[in-house]
Design a protein around this motif. Structure first.
Motif, mmCIF file in Angstrom:
data_model
loop_
_atom_site.group_PDB
_atom_site.id
_atom_site.type_symbol
_atom_site.label_atom_id
_atom_site.label_comp_id
_atom_site.label_asym_id
_atom_site.label_seq_id
_atom_site.Cartn_x
_atom_site.Cartn_y
_atom_site.Cartn_z
ATOM 1 N N ALA A 272 0.815 -1.213 0.000
ATOM 2 C CA ALA A 272 0.000 0.000 0.000
ATOM 3 C C ALA A 272 0.853 1.270 0.000
ATOM 4 C CB ALA A 272 -0.941 0.004 1.203
ATOM 5 N N LYS A 273 2.113 1.164 0.431
ATOM 6 C CA LYS A 273 2.994 2.337 0.491
ATOM 7 C C LYS A 273 3.836 2.511 -0.770
ATOM 8 C CE LYS A 273 3.441 2.330 5.502
ATOM 9 N NZ LYS A 273 4.402 2.280 6.613
ATOM 10 N N LEU A 274 3.636 1.651 -1.756
ATOM 11 C CA LEU A 274 4.437 1.725 -2.975
ATOM 12 C C LEU A 274 3.827 2.682 -3.974
ATOM 13 C CD1 LEU A 274 5.211 -2.066 -3.484
ATOM 14 C CD2 LEU A 274 6.603 -0.348 -2.329
ATOM 15 N N ALA A 275 4.669 3.288 -4.777
ATOM 16 C CA ALA A 275 4.200 4.203 -5.818
ATOM 17 C C ALA A 275 3.395 3.448 -6.873
ATOM 18 C CB ALA A 275 5.378 4.922 -6.457
ATOM 19 N N GLN A 276 3.835 2.231 -7.212
ATOM 20 C CA GLN A 276 3.120 1.403 -8.187
ATOM 21 C C GLN A 276 2.712 0.107 -7.508
ATOM 22 O OE1 GLN A 276 5.440 0.803 -11.711
ATOM 23 N NE2 GLN A 276 4.875 2.777 -12.528
#
Length: 77
Positions: free
Chosen positions: A48-52
């Motif tokens: 959920a904290k990833l850019a993609q």
């Protein structure tokens, strides 16, 4: 100067990913050293904290980190 923990290194990687990968290789090297010091074999990231946050983005991240000697897993995966 204190040594960076795995959790701190992962937080810096999240920040780097949000800032268009600024200093990402430096943060990966720091994470690799922290994993070694703490005796941990893999880094666990929250998708959920990833850019993609899609399968393609996660696989790309795993491959990029693996090339730099860090095994990546995702929480809940």
């Amino acid at each position: 100067m204190s040594e960076t923990t795995v959790a701190e290194a992962i937080t810096r990687i999240y920040e780097s990913l949000q800032a268009e990968n600024t200093d990402l290789d430096l943060h990966i090297a720091t994470l690799k050293a922290a994993l070694s010091r703490e005796g941990v074999k893999e880094a666990v990231f929250d998708p959920a904290k990833l850019a993609q946050n899609n399968r393609s983005g996660r696989k790309l991240m795993q491959a990029y980190f693996r090339q730099r000697g860090v095994t990546v897993k995702f929480a809940g995966a």
